[in-house]
Design a protein around this motif. Sequence first.
Motif, PDB file in Angstrom:
ATOM      1  N   TYR A   1       0.864  -1.098  -0.052  1.00  0.00           N
ATOM      2  CA  TYR A   1       0.081  -0.026   0.056  1.00  0.00           C
ATOM      3  C   TYR A   1       0.920   1.059   0.151  1.00  0.00           C
ATOM      4  N   CYS A   2       1.132   1.924  -1.247  1.00  0.00           N
ATOM      5  CA  CYS A   2       1.930   3.096  -1.457  1.00  0.00           C
ATOM      6  C   CYS A   2       0.691   4.264  -1.441  1.00  0.00           C
ATOM      7  N   ILE A   3       1.319   5.450  -0.732  1.00  0.00           N
ATOM      8  CA  ILE A   3       0.483   6.800  -0.720  1.00  0.00           C
ATOM      9  C   ILE A   3       1.220   7.603  -1.684  1.00  0.00           C
ATOM     10  N   SER A   4       2.282   7.313  -2.327  1.00  0.00           N
ATOM     11  CA  SER A   4       2.942   8.246  -3.189  1.00  0.00           C
ATOM     12  C   SER A   4       3.799   7.337  -4.245  1.00  0.00           C
ATOM     13  N   GLY A   5       4.617   7.670  -5.376  1.00  0.00           N
ATOM     14  CA  GLY A   5       5.894   6.971  -6.031  1.00  0.00           C
ATOM     15  C   GLY A   5       4.962   6.727  -7.067  1.00  0.00           C
ATOM     16  N   PRO A   6       5.807   5.475  -7.867  1.00  0.00           N
ATOM     17  CA  PRO A   6       5.433   5.034  -9.218  1.00  0.00           C
ATOM     18  C   PRO A   6       3.991   4.024  -8.921  1.00  0.00           C
ATOM     19  N   CYS A   7       4.124   3.411  -7.696  1.00  0.00           N
ATOM     20  CA  CYS A   7       3.229   2.379  -7.221  1.00  0.00           C
ATOM     21  C   CYS A   7       2.003   2.630  -6.471  1.00  0.00           C
ATOM     22  N   GLN A   8       1.554   4.099  -6.579  1.00  0.00           N
ATOM     23  CA  GLN A   8       0.696   4.850  -5.700  1.00  0.00           C
ATOM     24  C   GLN A   8      -0.610   4.137  -5.879  1.00  0.00           C
ATOM     25  N   TRP A   9      -1.265   3.817  -4.723  1.00  0.00           N
ATOM     26  CA  TRP A   9      -2.516   3.215  -4.694  1.00  0.00           C
ATOM     27  C   TRP A   9      -3.580   3.681  -5.727  1.00  0.00           C
ATOM     28  N   ARG A  10      -4.184   2.949  -6.576  1.00  0.00           N
ATOM     29  CA  ARG A  10      -5.157   3.566  -7.587  1.00  0.00           C
ATOM     30  C   ARG A  10      -6.658   2.972  -7.450  1.00  0.00           C
ATOM     31  N   ASP A  11      -6.852   2.175  -6.345  1.00  0.00           N
ATOM     32  CA  ASP A  11      -8.245   1.471  -6.474  1.00  0.00           C
ATOM     33  C   ASP A  11      -9.099   2.731  -5.572  1.00  0.00           C
ATOM     34  N   GLN A  12     -10.349   2.621  -5.777  1.00  0.00           N
ATOM     35  CA  GLN A  12     -11.273   3.198  -5.247  1.00  0.00           C
ATOM     36  C   GLN A  12     -11.410   3.250  -3.659  1.00  0.00           C
ATOM     37  N   LEU A  13     -11.398   2.097  -3.189  1.00  0.00           N
ATOM     38  CA  LEU A  13     -11.523   1.589  -1.669  1.00  0.00           C
ATOM     39  C   LEU A  13     -10.166   1.393  -1.042  1.00  0.00           C
TER      40      LEU A  13
ATOM     41  N   GLY B   1     -16.929   5.922  -5.567  1.00  0.00           N
ATOM     42  CA  GLY B   1     -16.180   7.319  -5.664  1.00  0.00           C
ATOM     43  C   GLY B   1     -15.300   7.367  -6.960  1.00  0.00           C
ATOM     44  N   PRO B   2     -14.464   8.512  -6.705  1.00  0.00           N
ATOM     45  CA  PRO B   2     -13.236   8.613  -7.782  1.00  0.00           C
ATOM     46  C   PRO B   2     -12.084   7.803  -7.479  1.00  0.00           C
ATOM     47  N   PRO B   3     -11.580   7.253  -8.671  1.00  0.00           N
ATOM     48  CA  PRO B   3     -10.496   6.425  -8.572  1.00  0.00           C
ATOM     49  C   PRO B   3      -9.364   7.202  -8.200  1.00  0.00           C
ATOM     50  N   GLY B   4      -8.082   6.315  -7.741  1.00  0.00           N
ATOM     51  CA  GLY B   4      -6.912   7.036  -7.634  1.00  0.00           C
ATOM     52  C   GLY B   4      -6.282   7.354  -9.179  1.00  0.00           C
ATOM     53  N   PRO B   5      -5.104   7.968  -8.986  1.00  0.00           N
ATOM     54  CA  PRO B   5      -4.347   8.594 -10.252  1.00  0.00           C
ATOM     55  C   PRO B   5      -4.033   7.470 -11.149  1.00  0.00           C
ATOM     56  N   ALA B   6      -4.269   7.584 -12.310  1.00  0.00           N
ATOM     57  CA  ALA B   6      -3.603   6.717 -13.356  1.00  0.00           C
ATOM     58  C   ALA B   6      -2.354   6.418 -13.346  1.00  0.00           C
ATOM     59  N   PHE B   7      -1.871   5.440 -13.887  1.00  0.00           N
ATOM     60  CA  PHE B   7      -0.263   5.162 -14.189  1.00  0.00           C
ATOM     61  C   PHE B   7       0.013   5.899 -15.324  1.00  0.00           C
ATOM     62  N   ASN B   8       1.272   6.496 -15.315  1.00  0.00           N
ATOM     63  CA  ASN B   8       1.843   7.149 -16.293  1.00  0.00           C
ATOM     64  C   ASN B   8       2.735   5.970 -17.075  1.00  0.00           C
ATOM     65  N   ILE B   9       1.989   5.753 -18.313  1.00  0.00           N
ATOM     66  CA  ILE B   9       2.777   4.661 -19.039  1.00  0.00           C
ATOM     67  C   ILE B   9       3.323   5.398 -20.310  1.00  0.00           C
ATOM     68  N   THR B  10       3.500   6.555 -20.397  1.00  0.00           N
ATOM     69  CA  THR B  10       3.880   7.305 -21.640  1.00  0.00           C
ATOM     70  C   THR B  10       5.314   6.531 -21.880  1.00  0.00           C
ATOM     71  N   PRO B  11       5.645   6.308 -23.117  1.00  0.00           N
ATOM     72  CA  PRO B  11       7.083   5.854 -23.450  1.00  0.00           C
ATOM     73  C   PRO B  11       8.075   6.760 -22.992  1.00  0.00           C
ATOM     74  N   ARG B  12       9.200   6.482 -22.566  1.00  0.00           N
ATOM     75  CA  ARG B  12      10.183   7.326 -22.141  1.00  0.00           C
ATOM     76  C   ARG B  12      10.733   8.081 -23.177  1.00  0.00           C
ATOM     77  N   LYS B  13      10.909   9.438 -22.838  1.00  0.00           N
ATOM     78  CA  LYS B  13      11.401  10.251 -23.837  1.00  0.00           C
ATOM     79  C   LYS B  13      12.972  10.491 -23.611  1.00  0.00           C
ATOM     80  N   PRO B  14      13.548  10.581 -24.639  1.00  0.00           N
ATOM     81  CA  PRO B  14      14.937  10.911 -24.646  1.00  0.00           C
ATOM     82  C   PRO B  14      15.400  12.309 -24.353  1.00  0.00           C
ATOM     83  N   LYS B  15      16.540  12.353 -23.616  1.00  0.00           N
ATOM     84  CA  LYS B  15      17.277  13.454 -23.319  1.00  0.00           C
ATOM     85  C   LYS B  15      18.406  13.932 -24.495  1.00  0.00           C
ATOM     86  N   ARG B  16      18.382  15.414 -24.721  1.00  0.00           N
ATOM     87  CA  ARG B  16      19.382  15.700 -25.757  1.00  0.00           C
ATOM     88  C   ARG B  16      20.789  15.896 -24.883  1.00  0.00           C
ATOM     89  N   TYR B  17      21.845  15.131 -25.445  1.00  0.00           N
ATOM     90  CA  TYR B  17      23.117  15.500 -25.048  1.00  0.00           C
ATOM     91  C   TYR B  17      24.068  15.855 -26.254  1.00  0.00           C
TER      92      TYR B  17
END
Length: 669
Positions: free
Chosen positions: A327-339, A440-456
């Motif tokens: 049960y995580c309240i933050s971070g990449p594994c934050q709880w997303r269920d309604q209950l 009730g409202p659900p938790g935040p959705a996971f961000n599964i957007t593909p990784r974006k490259p950085k300019r070097y």
Amino acid sequence: MRSVLSPSLMVECAGEAVQTPPIRDLQQNPNFPINVFLMRVHLPVEEAFMPPIELKVMDNREFGYKPVVGQASVRSLKHYMCEPSAEGHTPRLPPPGMGQSLLMPLSLPQEEEEECVDWWSKFYAATGDLAKSGAYLQTGLDSLKVYNCELEAVAEFQALQDFCQTFRLYRGRVREEASDDPLVVGEFKGLFQIYPLPEDPTSPLPPRQFQELPESQPQKCLVRVYIIRAFNLPPKDRNGLCDPYVRVTLGKKKLGDRDQYLPNTLEPVFGRMFELPCVIPLEKDLQISLFDYDLILPDQKIGSTSIDLENRLLSHFRANCGLPQSYCISGPCQWRDQLLPTQLLESVARMRGLALPEFSTEGDRATFLGRTFLLAELESKATPHRHLGPPRERLALHLLRTCGLVPEHLETRTLYHSIQPGIDQGKLQMWVDIFPEGFGPPGPAFNITPRKPKRYELRCIIWNTQDVDLRDISITGQRMSDVYVKGWLDGLEEDRQRTDVHYRSLGGEGNFNWRFVFPFEFLPMEQQYLWSLDETVLKVPPKLIIQVWDNDKFSADDFLGVLEIRLLSIPLPARRPRDCTLKMLQDESDSRSHKRTSLFKQRVARGWWPCTVQEEGKQRLSGKMELTLEMLTDQEAEERPAGRGREEPNMNPTLHPPVKADFPKPQQA
């Protein structure tokens, strides 16, 4: 033929029959007003001699006309035999003192964790691609269960038809079921349980089945569809590839933009989340399709898969939202269920007729099914990370995970096409979350957007060469070479750069003071940089290639040697030319190999590196190069500009023309 508006169902078995009240308006609510019916029938003891259950759906029309619009036959009854009190699923509790946590015993500092962890880290860790998962396994965060089949095909979840089963209805004579049978006119959803009654009529009857049923009214829900990737797609274009894009259909809603296709690939990584409101069961069939983008011709359908959302919502295995490990309240594994986990645990206990759990005031101790559980024991093998929530909720989640519910997962679905029924058209990895509006409202959705490259920007200064091979003979009979250097990043050959020529080198020396500048896009979490071939984007580990050549006017230039440096594992340079040997290029797997480092961490390296040629299948030292390698982010490159060669802005550092021996340049004939 008229459309069915007010159907009712008749169930017949062994000469007995029961009929449901009609559904008033099929378009508004396809559920029956009464859900549970009891039939007393006399059946043989042997299952092989039991008669089938006959299902007939009749439409109630004007003037008492009730035509049969669909029927089915349930021939095997052994799947519905049960004991009178056998309803629900008993939790599989762990032995006393056994920890259930799958957290790793290590933990990363907060800054390092944020830099190296995202949802894709969890995905690659679960699929075994540790090169792309970074340090995720050391964070102590949840792992992901990856099923190599549809969730309905996982044996322990009973095809997600434990609550209600789907029976295909046929028009006319009942035939064997077939997925492509044109006589299929609809579906009936229900479930049968057959159990013996006492022979003595004065004995008390066994408890009724199907006591805990959800409301029969349609439910408004929010559906999140996570499309991760596809693989093994059939080629659709002349180049043996295709340009796939996703389309999601639920009821009358369609999502998916054809302009967001991925060019020239049979293994697309989509990383897209679609969010759709719906009313279940009016809109229960979710269809995910892949299409091949075509500029001129109509887009071709690659394949599709269909998911019955109603089965997932009603299943006792709770397939509408998978349970995470902690049960995580933050971070990449934050709880997303309604209950909350405590609310879910109480709901499961009531549904299965179990005593409700009792928690201590601190929430670190709970009594459930006559046993006491301690949070300290369940998490004894793990170092709690900073994202964990209160002890009470964490302990409740540990107990939930013993109840056989669907875990947080990724399912692999097979794509099919109606033109080639039954033939695999590729695989799609995805999952679906369903959130009833009433909870009730659900938790935040996971961000599964593909990784974006950085300019070097990689800056490589060629200072000097020494001891390079001599390929020419001067007019005085001395061996010599007209030395120059060229370089590029592997895969980016179109950005090849070269120095000026050091003429009449009699000892293999060359003086250049010349700067190469290579901008590129890099994925730090995957340790790869991107380069494009046409529209195709490829990922490769970054590697710098530096070659030394002898300049010839009347024939092809002579190759003198090459240095290939993997930027993620560069050999530390020698301070003096005499210390520059082939040992520096030994394989890093060799325990005696030269020390190595990542240029993305060290940022700057200067010294001497060897260049080599292949002779008779072996490497030979053919020269030495003095280089400066510097890695800069896009922002750092703007703050400290530098031109190529000795062009403006000639700074950071300033490069002056080298002092060379006064030999005239050869004249062009």
